[in-house]
Design a protein around this motif. Structure first.
Motif, PDB file in Angstrom:
ATOM      1  N   SER A 243       0.867  -1.179   0.000  1.00 38.17           N
ATOM      2  CA  SER A 243       0.000   0.000   0.000  1.00 38.17           C
ATOM      3  C   SER A 243       0.902   1.227   0.000  1.00 38.17           C
ATOM      4  CB  SER A 243      -0.907   0.023   1.232  1.00 38.17           C
ATOM      5  OG  SER A 243      -1.924  -0.951   1.131  1.00 38.17           O
ATOM      6  N   PHE A 244       0.608   2.168  -0.889  1.00 40.46           N
ATOM      7  CA  PHE A 244       1.465   3.335  -1.057  1.00 40.46           C
ATOM      8  C   PHE A 244       0.732   4.612  -0.659  1.00 40.46           C
ATOM      9  CE2 PHE A 244       2.968   0.211  -4.155  1.00 40.46           C
ATOM     10  CZ  PHE A 244       4.323   0.176  -3.860  1.00 40.46           C
ATOM     11  N   PHE A 245       1.510   5.522  -0.070  1.00 40.96           N
ATOM     12  CA  PHE A 245       1.029   6.862   0.243  1.00 40.96           C
ATOM     13  C   PHE A 245       2.005   7.855  -0.380  1.00 40.96           C
ATOM     14  CE2 PHE A 245      -1.114   4.318   3.295  1.00 40.96           C
ATOM     15  CZ  PHE A 245      -2.238   5.021   3.726  1.00 40.96           C
ATOM     16  N   LEU A 246       1.470   8.859  -1.061  1.00 42.33           N
ATOM     17  CA  LEU A 246       2.298   9.901  -1.656  1.00 42.33           C
ATOM     18  C   LEU A 246       1.906  11.238  -1.041  1.00 42.33           C
ATOM     19  CD1 LEU A 246       4.496  10.519  -3.744  1.00 42.33           C
ATOM     20  CD2 LEU A 246       2.694  10.838  -5.456  1.00 42.33           C
ATOM     21  N   ASN A 247       2.857  11.837  -0.337  1.00 45.91           N
ATOM     22  CA  ASN A 247       2.602  13.081   0.403  1.00 45.91           C
ATOM     23  C   ASN A 247       1.370  12.962   1.291  1.00 45.91           C
ATOM     24  OD1 ASN A 247       4.830  14.129  -0.817  1.00 45.91           O
ATOM     25  ND2 ASN A 247       3.769  15.603  -2.102  1.00 45.91           N
ATOM     26  N   GLY A 248       1.262  11.792   1.940  1.00 46.43           N
ATOM     27  CA  GLY A 248       0.192  11.566   2.903  1.00 46.43           C
ATOM     28  C   GLY A 248      -1.106  11.073   2.315  1.00 46.43           C
ATOM     29  N   ARG A 249      -1.207  10.981   0.997  1.00 40.92           N
ATOM     30  CA  ARG A 249      -2.456  10.540   0.359  1.00 40.92           C
ATOM     31  C   ARG A 249      -2.321   9.091  -0.091  1.00 40.92           C
ATOM     32  NH1 ARG A 249      -4.476  10.383  -4.935  1.00 40.92           N
ATOM     33  NH2 ARG A 249      -2.554  11.316  -5.743  1.00 40.92           N
ATOM     34  N   LYS A 250      -3.277   8.266   0.294  1.00 41.03           N
ATOM     35  CA  LYS A 250      -3.247   6.853  -0.092  1.00 41.03           C
ATOM     36  C   LYS A 250      -3.510   6.708  -1.581  1.00 41.03           C
ATOM     37  CE  LYS A 250      -5.018   2.321   1.344  1.00 41.03           C
ATOM     38  NZ  LYS A 250      -5.453   1.804   0.034  1.00 41.03           N
ATOM     39  N   LEU A 251      -2.676   5.900  -2.246  1.00 44.05           N
ATOM     40  CA  LEU A 251      -2.826   5.658  -3.680  1.00 44.05           C
ATOM     41  C   LEU A 251      -3.588   4.357  -3.873  1.00 44.05           C
ATOM     42  CD1 LEU A 251       0.815   6.551  -4.834  1.00 44.05           C
ATOM     43  CD2 LEU A 251      -1.181   8.068  -4.634  1.00 44.05           C
ATOM     44  N   ASP A 252      -4.841   4.471  -4.242  1.00 47.80           N
ATOM     45  CA  ASP A 252      -5.673   3.280  -4.400  1.00 47.80           C
ATOM     46  C   ASP A 252      -5.350   2.564  -5.704  1.00 47.80           C
ATOM     47  OD1 ASP A 252      -7.065   3.668  -1.990  1.00 47.80           O
ATOM     48  OD2 ASP A 252      -8.411   5.110  -2.947  1.00 47.80           O
ATOM     49  N   ASN A 253      -5.391   1.241  -5.643  1.00 45.95           N
ATOM     50  CA  ASN A 253      -5.193   0.381  -6.816  1.00 45.95           C
ATOM     51  C   ASN A 253      -3.834   0.609  -7.488  1.00 45.95           C
ATOM     52  OD1 ASN A 253      -7.869  -0.722  -6.583  1.00 45.95           O
ATOM     53  ND2 ASN A 253      -8.641   1.210  -7.445  1.00 45.95           N
ATOM     54  N   VAL A 254      -2.820   0.876  -6.689  1.00 42.66           N
ATOM     55  CA  VAL A 254      -1.446   1.002  -7.196  1.00 42.66           C
ATOM     56  C   VAL A 254      -0.616  -0.081  -6.520  1.00 42.66           C
ATOM     57  CG1 VAL A 254       0.614   2.457  -7.270  1.00 42.66           C
ATOM     58  CG2 VAL A 254      -1.652   3.480  -7.609  1.00 42.66           C
ATOM     59  N   TYR A 255      -0.124  -1.012  -7.326  1.00 42.28           N
ATOM     60  CA  TYR A 255       0.621  -2.146  -6.781  1.00 42.28           C
ATOM     61  C   TYR A 255       1.933  -2.396  -7.511  1.00 42.28           C
ATOM     62  CZ  TYR A 255      -4.141  -2.936  -5.161  1.00 42.28           C
ATOM     63  OH  TYR A 255      -5.400  -2.761  -4.620  1.00 42.28           O
ATOM     64  N   SER A 256       2.157  -1.712  -8.622  1.00 42.35           N
ATOM     65  CA  SER A 256       3.338  -1.987  -9.445  1.00 42.35           C
ATOM     66  C   SER A 256       4.062  -0.677  -9.771  1.00 42.35           C
ATOM     67  CB  SER A 256       2.928  -2.670 -10.755  1.00 42.35           C
ATOM     68  OG  SER A 256       2.193  -1.761 -11.568  1.00 42.35           O
ATOM     69  N   TRP A 257       5.306  -0.820 -10.231  1.00 42.56           N
ATOM     70  CA  TRP A 257       6.083   0.348 -10.626  1.00 42.56           C
ATOM     71  C   TRP A 257       5.445   1.033 -11.837  1.00 42.56           C
ATOM     72  CZ3 TRP A 257       8.840   4.083  -9.282  1.00 42.56           C
ATOM     73  CH2 TRP A 257       9.660   4.793 -10.152  1.00 42.56           C
TER      74      TRP A 257
END
Length: 238
Positions: free
Chosen positions: A216-230
């Motif tokens: 699970s990724f967060f970018l600048n505090g915002r969760k990135l939904d449906n992002v699992y790959s580079w």
């Protein structure tokens, strides 16, 4: 001594000829060298433990702050680690992106392997993490080979003995010993109660943020939904 020095100086002030003679033969003042530009920080060696108990690599003031909640036994996390080399060689190295990894416990072995992975020197944290992901297929294959009797025996164990048994059976103990960790250190790391509590807190805090799987990724505090790959993540960094 002070009087002698004053007298010596007075001699030159009173006698221009003496001053000229003293100046004669002196080398010309060296031309000031231009100041060297400040060395550019090596962000790939800038690794710290964060207040949130994750580990971050890169510029602490990067405009893009990427956080991954990951499991060291998660195949999708291992795939991301393998394909995301440009994240470090380009984005982190440039100082534009910082990357932080926070352990999220999913599988039974995650307790043991996270404790061990967080027990190495800070400078070796990410190289060890990468090596764990690279060796994951072998570790997971040993886990899949465990029998019902093995699982029954593990279920009856307390947390610390269970962590040690899983580390031994899946090959993680040997992995860390090959990299210089002593038997005493392995035992100490797996029995570290404060570190175990810290891991539980990371996972609990992540669940409050909506994390229910890895990566699970967060970018600048915002969760990135449906992002699992580079391939899914890089366009968002751009």
């Amino acid at each position: 001594m002070r009087f002698l020095l004053l007298a010596f100086l007075a001699l030159f002030v009173a006698s221009p000829a003496a001053l000229a003679q003293a100046h004669k033969g002196r080398p010309a003042a060296a031309k000031k060298a231009a100041p060297r530009p400040a060395a550019r920080p090596n962000w790939l060696t800038t690794i710290v433990k964060t207040p949130e108990a994750g580990y971050r690599i890169g510029n602490p003031n990067a405009s893009l702050k990427l956080v991954e909640y990951g499991s060291r036994s998660c195949p999708t996390c291992a795939r991301f680690a393998a394909e995301s080399k440009p994240l470090f060689s380009s984005y982190v190295a440039s100082g534009k992106v910082s990357y932080e990894f926070r352990d999220f416990l999913i599988h039974p072995q995650d307790i043991a392997i996270s404790l061990l992975g967080r027990c190495v020197p800070t400078a070796r944290y990410f190289s060890t993490l990468d090596a764990m992901f690279a060796g994951q297929p072998g570790f997971n294959a040993r886990g899949q080979a465990l029998t019902d009797a093995d699982f029954k025996a593990l279920e009856d164990m307390e947390v610390v003995p269970q962590a040690r048994a899983l580390s031994d059976k899946l090959g993680y103990t040997a992995f860390f010993k090959q990299r210089g960790m002593t038997e005493a250190r392995v035992t100490q790391c797996l029995a570290d109660r404060p570190a175990l509590i810290e891991l539980g807190k990371i996972t609990g805090d992540a669940q409050k943020l909506g994390v229910n799987g890895t990566p699970s990724f967060f970018l600048n505090g915002r969760k990135l939904d449906n992002v699992y790959s580079w391939a899914q993540l890089e366009p968002l960094l751009k």
